[in-house]
Write a protein that holds these residues in place. Structure first.
Motif, PDB file in Angstrom:
ATOM      1  N   GLU A 142      14.744  -6.682 -11.847  1.00  0.00           N
ATOM      2  CA  GLU A 142      14.236  -7.225 -11.609  1.00  0.00           C
ATOM      3  C   GLU A 142      13.669  -6.090 -10.207  1.00  0.00           C
ATOM      4  OE1 GLU A 142      11.451  -9.507 -11.770  1.00  0.00           O
ATOM      5  OE2 GLU A 142      12.663 -10.577 -13.525  1.00  0.00           O
ATOM      6  N   ALA A 143      12.339  -5.918  -9.438  1.00  0.00           N
ATOM      7  CA  ALA A 143      11.735  -5.347  -8.385  1.00  0.00           C
ATOM      8  C   ALA A 143      11.579  -5.742  -7.401  1.00  0.00           C
ATOM      9  CB  ALA A 143      10.560  -4.381  -9.151  1.00  0.00           C
ATOM     10  N   ASP A 144      12.805  -5.955  -6.165  1.00  0.00           N
ATOM     11  CA  ASP A 144      12.534  -6.749  -4.830  1.00  0.00           C
ATOM     12  C   ASP A 144      11.663  -6.137  -3.823  1.00  0.00           C
ATOM     13  OD1 ASP A 144      13.892  -4.828  -3.882  1.00  0.00           O
ATOM     14  OD2 ASP A 144      15.940  -5.486  -4.317  1.00  0.00           O
ATOM     15  N   ASP A 145      11.633  -6.570  -3.099  1.00  0.00           N
ATOM     16  CA  ASP A 145      10.416  -6.598  -1.702  1.00  0.00           C
ATOM     17  C   ASP A 145      10.941  -5.431  -0.951  1.00  0.00           C
ATOM     18  OD1 ASP A 145       7.874  -8.016  -0.226  1.00  0.00           O
ATOM     19  OD2 ASP A 145       9.298  -6.684   0.659  1.00  0.00           O
ATOM     20  N   ALA A 146      12.425  -5.182  -1.134  1.00  0.00           N
ATOM     21  CA  ALA A 146      12.661  -3.735  -0.867  1.00  0.00           C
ATOM     22  C   ALA A 146      11.931  -2.514  -0.954  1.00  0.00           C
ATOM     23  CB  ALA A 146      14.359  -3.885  -0.054  1.00  0.00           C
ATOM     24  N   SER A 147      12.158  -2.488  -2.489  1.00  0.00           N
ATOM     25  CA  SER A 147      12.243  -1.481  -3.335  1.00  0.00           C
ATOM     26  C   SER A 147      10.659  -1.216  -3.458  1.00  0.00           C
ATOM     27  CB  SER A 147      13.018  -1.946  -5.203  1.00  0.00           C
ATOM     28  OG  SER A 147      14.259  -1.731  -4.781  1.00  0.00           O
ATOM     29  N   CYS A 148       9.399  -2.250  -3.409  1.00  0.00           N
ATOM     30  CA  CYS A 148       8.083  -1.637  -3.661  1.00  0.00           C
ATOM     31  C   CYS A 148       7.894  -1.485  -2.059  1.00  0.00           C
ATOM     32  CB  CYS A 148       7.697  -3.618  -3.341  1.00  0.00           C
ATOM     33  SG  CYS A 148       8.017  -4.555  -5.068  1.00  0.00           S
ATOM     34  N   ARG A 149       7.944  -1.723  -1.161  1.00  0.00           N
ATOM     35  CA  ARG A 149       7.932  -1.744   0.425  1.00  0.00           C
ATOM     36  C   ARG A 149       8.400  -0.236   0.040  1.00  0.00           C
ATOM     37  NH1 ARG A 149       6.113  -5.297   3.752  1.00  0.00           N
ATOM     38  NH2 ARG A 149       6.242  -7.198   3.519  1.00  0.00           N
ATOM     39  N   ARG A 150       8.993   0.243  -0.083  1.00  0.00           N
ATOM     40  CA  ARG A 150      10.335   1.399   0.422  1.00  0.00           C
ATOM     41  C   ARG A 150       8.637   2.323  -0.747  1.00  0.00           C
ATOM     42  NH1 ARG A 150      15.029   0.602  -0.881  1.00  0.00           N
ATOM     43  NH2 ARG A 150      14.813   0.715  -2.890  1.00  0.00           N
ATOM     44  N   TYR A 164       5.601   2.025  -1.549  1.00  0.00           N
ATOM     45  CA  TYR A 164       4.633   1.890  -0.405  1.00  0.00           C
ATOM     46  C   TYR A 164       4.807   2.269   0.303  1.00  0.00           C
ATOM     47  CZ  TYR A 164       0.751  -0.281   2.478  1.00  0.00           C
ATOM     48  OH  TYR A 164      -0.706  -0.711   3.394  1.00  0.00           O
ATOM     49  N   ALA A 165       5.838   2.765   1.347  1.00  0.00           N
ATOM     50  CA  ALA A 165       5.662   3.448   2.533  1.00  0.00           C
ATOM     51  C   ALA A 165       6.256   5.319   1.420  1.00  0.00           C
ATOM     52  CB  ALA A 165       7.349   3.706   2.926  1.00  0.00           C
ATOM     53  N   GLN A 166       7.073   5.381   0.585  1.00  0.00           N
ATOM     54  CA  GLN A 166       6.227   6.571   0.435  1.00  0.00           C
ATOM     55  C   GLN A 166       5.725   7.535  -0.309  1.00  0.00           C
ATOM     56  OE1 GLN A 166      10.337   6.031  -1.834  1.00  0.00           O
ATOM     57  NE2 GLN A 166      11.275   6.260  -0.493  1.00  0.00           N
ATOM     58  N   ASN A 167       4.735   6.838  -0.875  1.00  0.00           N
ATOM     59  CA  ASN A 167       3.207   7.075  -1.848  1.00  0.00           C
ATOM     60  C   ASN A 167       1.524   6.392  -0.840  1.00  0.00           C
ATOM     61  OD1 ASN A 167       4.770   7.900  -3.701  1.00  0.00           O
ATOM     62  ND2 ASN A 167       5.818   6.280  -3.982  1.00  0.00           N
ATOM     63  N   PRO A 168       1.566   6.931   0.185  1.00  0.00           N
ATOM     64  CA  PRO A 168       0.439   6.486   0.922  1.00  0.00           C
ATOM     65  C   PRO A 168      -0.562   6.537   0.446  1.00  0.00           C
ATOM     66  CG  PRO A 168       1.537   7.795   1.867  1.00  0.00           C
ATOM     67  CD  PRO A 168       3.045   7.345   1.176  1.00  0.00           C
ATOM     68  N   ALA A 169      -1.056   7.831  -1.002  1.00  0.00           N
ATOM     69  CA  ALA A 169      -1.935   8.658  -0.628  1.00  0.00           C
ATOM     70  C   ALA A 169      -2.641   6.999  -2.364  1.00  0.00           C
ATOM     71  CB  ALA A 169      -2.489   9.841  -1.520  1.00  0.00           C
ATOM     72  N   ARG A 170      -1.543   6.982  -3.200  1.00  0.00           N
ATOM     73  CA  ARG A 170      -1.877   5.786  -4.255  1.00  0.00           C
ATOM     74  C   ARG A 170      -2.757   4.607  -4.064  1.00  0.00           C
ATOM     75  NH1 ARG A 170       4.234   5.951  -7.939  1.00  0.00           N
ATOM     76  NH2 ARG A 170       4.283   8.433  -7.977  1.00  0.00           N
ATOM     77  N   PHE A 171      -2.627   4.402  -2.417  1.00  0.00           N
ATOM     78  CA  PHE A 171      -2.950   2.565  -2.187  1.00  0.00           C
ATOM     79  C   PHE A 171      -3.891   2.697  -0.962  1.00  0.00           C
ATOM     80  CE2 PHE A 171       1.813   2.665  -3.675  1.00  0.00           C
ATOM     81  CZ  PHE A 171       1.156   1.981  -4.330  1.00  0.00           C
ATOM     82  N   THR A 172      -4.763   4.084  -0.922  1.00  0.00           N
ATOM     83  CA  THR A 172      -4.899   4.688   0.016  1.00  0.00           C
ATOM     84  C   THR A 172      -6.674   4.563  -1.209  1.00  0.00           C
ATOM     85  OG1 THR A 172      -3.579   6.010   1.233  1.00  0.00           O
ATOM     86  CG2 THR A 172      -6.573   6.599   1.319  1.00  0.00           C
ATOM     87  N   VAL A 173      -7.743   3.676  -0.020  1.00  0.00           N
ATOM     88  CA  VAL A 173      -9.135   3.655  -0.872  1.00  0.00           C
ATOM     89  C   VAL A 173     -10.366   4.312   0.214  1.00  0.00           C
ATOM     90  CG1 VAL A 173      -8.388   1.817  -2.465  1.00  0.00           C
ATOM     91  CG2 VAL A 173      -9.453   1.883  -0.281  1.00  0.00           C
ATOM     92  N   ILE A 175       2.139  -3.288  -6.930  1.00  0.00           N
ATOM     93  CA  ILE A 175       3.752  -2.249  -6.969  1.00  0.00           C
ATOM     94  C   ILE A 175       5.157  -2.823  -8.148  1.00  0.00           C
ATOM     95  CG2 ILE A 175       5.310  -1.477  -5.139  1.00  0.00           C
ATOM     96  CD1 ILE A 175       3.302  -1.087  -3.214  1.00  0.00           C
ATOM     97  N   ALA A 176       5.068  -4.029  -7.968  1.00  0.00           N
ATOM     98  CA  ALA A 176       6.085  -4.805  -8.569  1.00  0.00           C
ATOM     99  C   ALA A 176       5.963  -4.735  -9.887  1.00  0.00           C
ATOM    100  CB  ALA A 176       5.981  -6.571  -8.134  1.00  0.00           C
TER     101      ALA A 176
END
Length: 244
Positions: free
Chosen positions: A68-76, A78-87, A204-205
């Protein structure tokens, strides 16, 4: 030489039936082979199933563990790929396209592009004039101006340059894409907005879970392929389609 999987000869009809779901004949053939590997293993294990698809699903559920993708992996992620979540991020760009054609040798074309780039780095004010004279893109009539572009509006290799270049500067190298050779300038940049983690955590999850599932399935397929008797084809699991 015919293709066989555990002494079963793959038929043209099997490949033809699989072809609509794949881009090439090779991928369709690979998919048929994988189906046979999975079906044979499900049969060997005696897993209950009403048809081939349910047999494969039962086998993968029984044999493959997907973390399972845990919250810590999802947050990591998110932090490492900001361009993917920028609109809303936009760039206004100009370019000069040197289109690759059979009539012009690539070394000569590259030489022209590199000399033009050197001239423009020395005299940036000439960009529009050079675009009108040399560019093989319809934007030549506008001095090379492509207007405002967002992520996804261009091919990936061009996009990576656009969104990493300094505003107002000519990119100091010739950019190569599937369309040809480009000289690129980012005229203006509009910063985007980073979506909050809570808004994208489910996305992300799901993406991390799918990546984990794909990796686990490929590893399992490698194990099955190593045990099987396969002739008539070099089976490369890394390039094979994953059955859904």
């Amino acid at each position: 030489m015919p293709i066989t999987v555990n002494d079963h000869e793959i038929t043209d009809d099997e490949i033809a039936a699989e072809l609509p779901g794949h881009d090439t004949l090779h991928l369709a053939t690979m998919a048929v082979i994988l189906r046979h590997l999975l079906r044979d293993e499900a049969h060997r294990l005696g897993l209950p199933a009403t048809d081939e698809d349910s047999a494969i699903a039962a086998l993968l559920a029984h044999e493959v563990t997907v973390p399972e993708a845990d919250d810590a992996s999802c947050r990591r992620h998110y932090a490492q790929n900001p361009a993917r979540f920028t609109v809303g991020e936009l760039v206004e760009a100009e370019h000069i396209l040197f289109q690759v054609t059979e009539r012009v040798p690539l070394p000569a074309l590259r030489g022209l592009a590199e000399q033009t780039l050197a001239d423009l780095l020395a005299e940036p004010a000439q960009f529009g004039e050079q675009a009108r004279k040399l560019s093989n893109c319809p934007s030549a009539t506008l001095g090379g101006n492509l207007g405002q572009l967002g992520r996804g509006d261009t091919v990936p290799e061009f996009e990576r340059v656009l969104f990493s270049a300094d505003q107002g500067a000519i990119v100091p190298r010739v950019v190569e894409t599937r369309f040809g050779l480009h000289i690129v300038r980012v005229v203006h940049r509009i910063a985007g907005r980073l979506l909050p983690y809570e808004q994208v955590c489910t996305q992300i999850a799901e993406a991390l879970q799918q990546a984990s599932r794909d990796a686990a399935w490929r590893q399992y397929l490698r194990v099955l392929a190593s045990r099987a008797r396969i002739t008539g084809i070099d089976l490369d699991i890394a390039d094979s389609p994953l059955l859904q």
